[in-house]
Enzyme design. Structure first.
Site, short mmCIF file in Angstrom:
data_model
loop_
_atom_site.label_atom_id
_atom_site.label_comp_id
_atom_site.label_asym_id
_atom_site.label_seq_id
_atom_site.Cartn_x
_atom_site.Cartn_y
_atom_site.Cartn_z
N LYS A 19 0.84 -1.22 0.00
CA LYS A 19 0.00 0.00 0.00
C LYS A 19 0.87 1.26 0.00
CE LYS A 19 -2.22 -1.13 3.80
NZ LYS A 19 -1.61 -2.45 4.08
N ARG A 94 -10.25 0.47 8.27
CA ARG A 94 -9.79 -0.90 8.45
C ARG A 94 -10.83 -1.78 9.13
NH1 ARG A 94 -4.10 -0.15 8.52
NH2 ARG A 94 -2.92 -2.04 8.96
N ARG A 128 12.06 -5.34 5.39
CA ARG A 128 11.65 -3.94 5.16
C ARG A 128 12.42 -3.00 6.10
NH1 ARG A 128 5.54 -2.03 5.59
NH2 ARG A 128 5.59 -3.18 7.55
N ARG A 161 10.63 -1.77 11.64
CA ARG A 161 9.45 -1.57 12.48
C ARG A 161 9.34 -2.67 13.53
NH1 ARG A 161 4.59 -0.15 8.37
NH2 ARG A 161 3.49 -1.48 9.84
N ARG A 172 -1.03 -9.62 12.77
CA ARG A 172 -1.58 -8.55 11.93
C ARG A 172 -2.39 -9.15 10.77
NH1 ARG A 172 3.75 -5.62 10.49
NH2 ARG A 172 2.49 -4.39 9.05
P1 G5P Z 1 0.05 0.25 8.79
O1 G5P Z 1 1.25 1.10 8.88
O2 G5P Z 1 -1.10 0.69 7.99
P2 G5P Z 1 -0.06 -2.30 7.46
O3 G5P Z 1 0.15 -3.47 8.31
O4 G5P Z 1 -1.42 -2.15 6.90
O5 G5P Z 1 0.59 -1.16 8.33
P3 G5P Z 1 2.22 -2.01 6.00
O6 G5P Z 1 2.97 -2.99 6.85
O7 G5P Z 1 2.57 -0.56 6.14
O8 G5P Z 1 0.72 -2.23 6.15
P4 G5P Z 1 2.10 -1.81 3.13
O9 G5P Z 1 2.08 -0.33 3.24
O10 G5P Z 1 0.91 -2.49 2.55
O11 G5P Z 1 2.46 -2.50 4.50
O12 G5P Z 1 3.34 -2.29 2.27
P5 G5P Z 1 4.72 -1.53 1.87
O13 G5P Z 1 5.35 -0.93 3.06
O14 G5P Z 1 4.51 -0.68 0.65
O15 G5P Z 1 5.54 -2.82 1.39
C1 G5P Z 1 5.98 -3.77 2.33
C2 G5P Z 1 7.46 -4.14 2.04
O16 G5P Z 1 7.50 -4.86 0.82
C3 G5P Z 1 8.39 -2.92 1.84
O17 G5P Z 1 9.68 -3.25 2.34
C4 G5P Z 1 8.43 -2.75 0.30
O18 G5P Z 1 9.64 -2.12 -0.13
C5 G5P Z 1 8.37 -4.22 -0.11
N1 G5P Z 1 7.79 -4.48 -1.43
C6 G5P Z 1 6.76 -3.84 -2.06
N2 G5P Z 1 6.52 -4.42 -3.24
C7 G5P Z 1 7.40 -5.46 -3.37
C8 G5P Z 1 7.63 -6.46 -4.38
O19 G5P Z 1 7.00 -6.50 -5.43
N3 G5P Z 1 8.62 -7.38 -4.12
C9 G5P Z 1 9.35 -7.36 -2.96
N4 G5P Z 1 10.31 -8.30 -2.79
N5 G5P Z 1 9.15 -6.44 -2.00
C10 G5P Z 1 8.19 -5.51 -2.20
O20 G5P Z 1 -0.49 -0.08 10.26
C11 G5P Z 1 0.38 -0.47 11.29
C12 G5P Z 1 -0.41 -0.63 12.57
O21 G5P Z 1 -1.02 0.62 12.94
C13 G5P Z 1 -2.33 0.41 13.47
C14 G5P Z 1 -2.48 -1.11 13.60
O22 G5P Z 1 -2.00 -1.49 14.87
C15 G5P Z 1 -1.57 -1.63 12.48
O23 G5P Z 1 -1.15 -2.97 12.71
N6 G5P Z 1 -3.32 1.00 12.56
C16 G5P Z 1 -4.64 0.97 12.75
N7 G5P Z 1 -5.40 0.42 13.73
C17 G5P Z 1 -6.75 0.56 13.61
N8 G5P Z 1 -7.33 1.16 12.57
C18 G5P Z 1 -6.62 1.73 11.57
N9 G5P Z 1 -7.24 2.34 10.52
C19 G5P Z 1 -5.21 1.64 11.63
N10 G5P Z 1 -4.21 2.06 10.82
C20 G5P Z 1 -3.06 1.66 11.40
MG MG Z 2 2.23 1.06 4.88
#
Ligand code: G5P
Ligand code: MG
Length: 224
Positions: A19, A94, A128, A161, A172
Site C-alpha cells: 500500500k 480498516r 523492510r 518496524r 496482523r
Molecule cells: P500500517 O502502517 O497501515 P499495514 O500493516 O497495513 O501497516 P504495512 O505494513 O505498512 O501495512 P504496506 O504499506 O501495505 O504494509 O506495504 P509496503 O510498506 O509498501 O511494502 C511492504 C514491504 O515490501 C516494503 O519493504 C516494500 O519495499 C516491499 N515491497 C513492495 N513491493 C514489493 C515487491 O513486489 N517485491 C518485494 N520483494 N518487496 C516488495 O499499520 C500499522 C499498525 O497501525 C495500526 C495497527 O496497529 C496496524 O497494525 N493501525 C490501525 N489500527 C486501527 N485502525 C486503523 N485504521 C489503523 N491504521 C493503522
Molecule cells: Mg504502509
C-alpha cells in the site's frame, strides 16, 4: 496528470501488500494527497506524544487501535486539507465501523484493493526498512536504499518496524482477515472496489496506473 475533479480514494490490502509503495507512485503520478494512518501513528510514537504512548503497545502487538481514536485523527486531518483537495487514504478504514464514520463525512469514489498472498507478505516484511519521519519504505531485495541503512532523500538512518517480527506479522494478518476483509465487501456492494492480484508490485502497478488514468479521464470527459 492534472485532475479536473475531486478524487476520494482509498487503498486497501493486507499488511505488507504494498500500500505504501503503490501510494507513493499514485501521489507522484496523479498528485493526490497521501494520508497513511500507520505513518501518523508511528510519527506519534516517535515523538512520544500522549497518543503515541497510549497506542504503542497495541501496534507492537499487531492489534488494531480503537476505531474512535483513529477515525477522529483521520477525519481531523481530512478537515485540515484545503477544500477541494483530492486524497488517497492508506490504512484507513480498516473496520466496517471506520468505513461508516468516513462515509458520514465523505463519499469515497475509488477503492484500490491489493490482493497479495500471505506467504509473499511474510517474506517481504522481514526485509523492510523504514524512514520513520517520512514513511518512505525500502526493501533489501526489492528497492534497497542507495546507502544501506540510510534514507535516500535525507540521509537519516532507517529503522526496522517493531511490528515486523514474524509472530507479530502473523497477528496482523489475522486481524486483517477478521476485521478488515468485511470492509472489502462493504465497498464492493457500493460498486467502488477494484481488486489487483499478484505477487510483485512492479507487475501490478501498470494495471493500477491504467485503471486510474482511464477512471480519472473518463470523469474529465463527463465534466466536459
Ligand atoms: P500500517 O502502517 O497501515 P499495514 O500493516 O497495513 O501497516 P504495512 O505494513 O505498512 O501495512 P504496506 O504499506 O501495505 O504494509 O506495504 P509496503 O510498506 O509498501 O511494502 C511492504 C514491504 O515490501 C516494503 O519493504 C516494500 O519495499 C516491499 N515491497 C513492495 N513491493 C514489493 C515487491 O513486489 N517485491 C518485494 N520483494 N518487496 C516488495 O499499520 C500499522 C499498525 O497501525 C495500526 C495497527 O496497529 C496496524 O497494525 N493501525 C490501525 N489500527 C486501527 N485502525 C486503523 N485504521 C489503523 N491504521 C493503522
Ligand atoms: Mg504502509
Amino acid at each position: 496528470m492534472v485532475l479536473h475533479r475531486i478524487v476520494r480514494a482509498v487503498i486497501m490490502g493486507p499488511p505488507g501488500s504494498g500500500k505504501g509503495t503503490v501510494s507513493s507512485r499514485i501521489t507522484k503520478c496523479f498528485g493526490l494527497t497521501h494520508i497513511s494512518s500507520g505513518d501518523i501513528l508511528r510519527a506519534n510514537i516517535n515523538a512520544k506524544t500522549e497518543l503515541g504512548l497510549l497506542m504503542k503497545s497495541c501496534i507492537d502487538q499487531g492489534q488494531l487501535v480503537p476505531d474512535d481514536v483513529i477515525a477522529r485523527i483521520i477525519l481531523k486531518d481530512l478537515k485540515s486539507l484545503e477544500q477541494g483537495s483530492s486524497w488517497l487514504l492508506d490504512g484507513f478504514p480498516r473496520t466496517v465501523s471506520q468505513a461508516e464514520s468516513l462515509d458520514d463525512a465523505h463519499s469515497v469514489d475509488t477503492v484500490i484493493n491489493l490482493n497479495v498472498p500471505f506467504q509473499t507478505i511474510k517474506q517481504r516484511l522481514t526485509s523492510r526498512w523504514t524512514h520513520l519521519p517520512s514513511g518512505r519504505v525500502y526493501n533489501v531485495d526489492f528497492n534497497p536504499p542507495k546507502v544501506p541503512g540510510f534514507d535516500d532523500v535525507t540521509g537519516e538512518p532507517l529503522v526496522q518496524r517493531d511490528d515486523d517480527k514474524p509472530e507479530t506479522v502473523t497477528r496482523r494478518l489475522k486481524a486483517y482477515e477478521t476485521q478488515t476483509e468485511p470492509v472489502l465487501e462493504y465497498y464492493r456492494s457500493k460498486g467502488v472496489l477494484e481488486t489487483f492480484t499478484g505477487t510483485e508490485t512492479n507487475k501490478i502497478w501498470p494495471h493500477i496506473e491504467a485503471f486510474l488514468q482511464k477512471k480519472f479521464s473518463m470523469c474529465n470527459q463527463n465534466l466536459a
